[in-house]
Design a protein around this motif. Structure first.
Motif, mmCIF file in Angstrom:
data_model
loop_
_atom_site.group_PDB
_atom_site.id
_atom_site.type_symbol
_atom_site.label_atom_id
_atom_site.label_comp_id
_atom_site.label_asym_id
_atom_site.label_seq_id
_atom_site.Cartn_x
_atom_site.Cartn_y
_atom_site.Cartn_z
ATOM 1 N N GLU A 178 0.825 -1.203 0.000
ATOM 2 C CA GLU A 178 0.000 0.000 0.000
ATOM 3 C C GLU A 178 0.867 1.263 0.000
ATOM 4 O OE1 GLU A 178 -2.849 0.190 3.223
ATOM 5 O OE2 GLU A 178 -3.158 2.321 2.732
ATOM 6 N N TYR A 179 1.990 1.211 0.721
ATOM 7 C CA TYR A 179 2.903 2.366 0.768
ATOM 8 C C TYR A 179 3.422 2.682 -0.636
ATOM 9 C CZ TYR A 179 6.975 5.243 1.840
ATOM 10 O OH TYR A 179 7.896 6.257 1.863
ATOM 11 N N LEU A 180 3.833 1.636 -1.347
ATOM 12 C CA LEU A 180 4.377 1.847 -2.701
ATOM 13 C C LEU A 180 3.285 2.368 -3.641
ATOM 14 C CD1 LEU A 180 6.594 -1.356 -2.934
ATOM 15 C CD2 LEU A 180 7.430 1.004 -2.825
ATOM 16 N N GLN A 181 2.090 1.803 -3.504
ATOM 17 C CA GLN A 181 0.977 2.262 -4.360
ATOM 18 C C GLN A 181 0.678 3.744 -4.126
ATOM 19 O OE1 GLN A 181 -1.841 -0.666 -3.037
ATOM 20 N NE2 GLN A 181 -1.532 -2.004 -4.813
ATOM 21 N N THR A 182 0.726 4.155 -2.844
ATOM 22 C CA THR A 182 0.373 5.545 -2.509
ATOM 23 C C THR A 182 1.461 6.531 -2.928
ATOM 24 O OG1 THR A 182 -0.774 4.666 -0.596
ATOM 25 C CG2 THR A 182 -0.385 7.030 -0.589
ATOM 26 N N HIS A 183 2.742 6.120 -2.754
ATOM 27 C CA HIS A 183 3.836 7.088 -2.928
ATOM 28 C C HIS A 183 4.622 6.891 -4.217
ATOM 29 C CE1 HIS A 183 3.253 8.568 1.178
ATOM 30 N NE2 HIS A 183 3.074 7.311 1.520
ATOM 31 N N TRP A 184 4.168 5.979 -5.085
ATOM 32 C CA TRP A 184 4.951 5.537 -6.247
ATOM 33 C C TRP A 184 5.507 6.688 -7.085
ATOM 34 C CZ3 TRP A 184 7.330 1.227 -7.099
ATOM 35 C CH2 TRP A 184 7.796 0.941 -8.390
ATOM 36 N N GLU A 185 4.688 7.706 -7.285
ATOM 37 C CA GLU A 185 5.099 8.806 -8.186
ATOM 38 C C GLU A 185 6.051 9.796 -7.509
ATOM 39 O OE1 GLU A 185 4.367 8.740 -11.261
ATOM 40 O OE2 GLU A 185 2.852 7.153 -11.170
ATOM 41 N N GLU A 186 6.235 9.646 -6.191
ATOM 42 C CA GLU A 186 7.050 10.639 -5.473
ATOM 43 C C GLU A 186 8.538 10.359 -5.653
ATOM 44 O OE1 GLU A 186 5.578 10.633 -1.416
ATOM 45 O OE2 GLU A 186 3.513 10.808 -2.173
ATOM 46 N N GLU A 187 9.302 11.455 -5.692
ATOM 47 C CA GLU A 187 10.759 11.394 -5.897
ATOM 48 C C GLU A 187 11.445 10.453 -4.884
ATOM 49 O OE1 GLU A 187 12.482 13.432 -8.095
ATOM 50 O OE2 GLU A 187 14.464 12.756 -7.425
ATOM 51 N N GLU A 188 11.082 10.631 -3.597
ATOM 52 C CA GLU A 188 11.728 9.831 -2.550
ATOM 53 C C GLU A 188 11.477 8.340 -2.761
ATOM 54 O OE1 GLU A 188 11.767 10.748 1.982
ATOM 55 O OE2 GLU A 188 10.150 9.296 1.681
ATOM 56 N N CYS A 189 10.236 8.011 -3.144
ATOM 57 C CA CYS A 189 9.880 6.605 -3.345
ATOM 58 C C CYS A 189 10.651 6.040 -4.540
ATOM 59 C CB CYS A 189 8.370 6.500 -3.554
ATOM 60 S SG CYS A 189 7.786 4.822 -3.661
ATOM 61 N N GLN A 190 10.760 6.834 -5.606
ATOM 62 C CA GLN A 190 11.490 6.367 -6.790
ATOM 63 C C GLN A 190 12.980 6.183 -6.469
ATOM 64 O OE1 GLN A 190 10.631 5.093 -9.796
ATOM 65 N NE2 GLN A 190 8.645 5.045 -8.781
ATOM 66 N N GLN A 191 13.520 7.058 -5.603
ATOM 67 C CA GLN A 191 14.927 6.889 -5.184
ATOM 68 C C GLN A 191 15.087 5.583 -4.399
ATOM 69 O OE1 GLN A 191 15.916 10.414 -2.960
ATOM 70 N NE2 GLN A 191 16.111 11.661 -4.812
ATOM 71 N N ASP A 192 14.123 5.301 -3.527
ATOM 72 C CA ASP A 192 14.179 4.049 -2.750
ATOM 73 C C ASP A 192 14.128 2.845 -3.689
ATOM 74 O OD1 ASP A 192 14.210 5.614 -0.511
ATOM 75 O OD2 ASP A 192 12.155 5.172 0.119
ATOM 76 N N VAL A 193 13.238 2.908 -4.682
ATOM 77 C CA VAL A 193 13.091 1.791 -5.627
ATOM 78 C C VAL A 193 14.377 1.618 -6.436
ATOM 79 C CG1 VAL A 193 11.836 0.995 -7.681
ATOM 80 C CG2 VAL A 193 10.581 1.957 -5.735
ATOM 81 N N ASN A 194 14.982 2.733 -6.854
ATOM 82 C CA ASN A 194 16.227 2.638 -7.634
ATOM 83 C C ASN A 194 17.345 1.998 -6.820
ATOM 84 O OD1 ASN A 194 15.181 3.687 -9.976
ATOM 85 N ND2 ASN A 194 15.655 5.805 -9.426
ATOM 86 N N LEU A 195 17.403 2.354 -5.536
ATOM 87 C CA LEU A 195 18.434 1.767 -4.668
ATOM 88 C C LEU A 195 18.178 0.263 -4.482
ATOM 89 C CD1 LEU A 195 20.825 3.215 -3.367
ATOM 90 C CD2 LEU A 195 19.520 3.355 -1.245
#
Ligand SMILES: CSCCC(=O)C(=O)COP(=O)(O)O
Ligand SMILES: [Mg+2]
Length: 261
Positions: A41-58
């Motif tokens: 749910e966290y990923l679904q809610t924040h997916w488009e946000e810069e911080e979330c994308q940085q976390d996913v890239n890491l």
């Protein structure tokens, strides 16, 4: 009461969190389940946000490094065309997080995402971090005696600050002079302790490191850091060799500071 004399050259006390200041049960039964239950749910809610994308890239970078490991879960690269279905990518990230957590991995990527997820829960008051009852009085005493107190945990610096800022003892962040996480290096590598000393501006033998994990204590010792292994309810057992080799304490109140500190 058993007393462990702190060597006179020690001016800095470096604290591990899980199993040292804080019960392992709090991490395993409260913090980690929160991540498992909410990551999708966290990923679904924040997916488009810069911080979330940085976390996913890491996490994706870490997944590439882990590709040779048994059971490793890959995270596909985004095509960059904007036509990727986020549901598919989110599921890959969720599976990767579950896999890493099943092994209690301490990767910077996993710890960064976990810290970001706990932020909302701590700030909303849904969670308070538990500290063993001897921790706060002892740390106050050490600081009054002139000791500097730092934290070195596999949990991200952001997560460490959340725990100290939202504890059952109130906001105790002011008791800590600084924080280190795996960005400086892993806790089982002695080089990390040399870097910490250099960052604090002291010699390694000015530091006393308190941890529950003997591999971490061994790595610190190799760098000439003083160590004591902390034995707390719920911690993993120690071998007879470890019990003989390391100084052991069961409470911070067992540390006796040099009178000049
Ligand atoms: C400080 S964040 C919560 C604990 C955590 O995620 C962790 O990995 C703790 O490891 P430690 O190095 O403090 O034993
Ligand atoms: Mg620990």
């Amino acid at each position: 009461m058993v007393v462990l004399s702190v060597p006179a050259e020690v001016t800095v006390i470096l604290l591990d969190i899980e199993g040292t200041t804080t019960p392992i049960a709090f991490v395993k039964d409260i913090l980690f389940p929160y991540v498992k239950e909410n990551v999708k749910e966290y990923l679904q809610t924040h997916w488009e946000e810069e911080e979330c994308q940085q976390d996913v890239n890491l996490l994706r970078k870490q997944a590439e490094e882990d590709s040779h490991l048994d059971g490793a879960v890959p995270i596909p690269a985004a095509s960059g065309s904007g036509v990727d279905d986020p549901r598919w990518m989110i599921q890959a990230v969720v599976d990767n997080v579950y896999w890493q957590m099943s092994l209690d991995r301490k990767t910077t990527a996993l710890k960064q995402l976990q810290g970001h997820m706990w932020r909302a829960a701590f700030k909303a008051g849904h969670m308070k971090a538990e500290f063993f009852e001897d921790v706060v009085p002892a740390v106050r005493k050490w600081r009054e005696a002139g000791m500097k107190v730092y934290v070195y945990s596999s949990g991200s610096v952001e997560a460490q600050k959340l725990l100290f800022g939202h504890s059952t003892e109130g906001d105790i962040l002011e008791l800590v002079d600084g924080h280190f996480d795996t960005k400086i290096g892993h806790k089982v590598e002695s080089e990390s302790y040399r870097k910490i000393a250099s960052s604090i501006g002291c010699s390694t033998n000015n530091i006393l490191f308190l941890t529950d994990v003997s591999r971490e204590a061994g790595a610190a010792e190799e760098a000439d850091v003083h160590v004591a292994v902390v034995v707390r309810p719920g911690n993993a057992g120690l071998t007879d060799d470890e019990k003989t080799h390391f100084s052991l304490i069961t409470s911070f109140s067992e540390l006796c500071l040099p009178s000049s500190a």
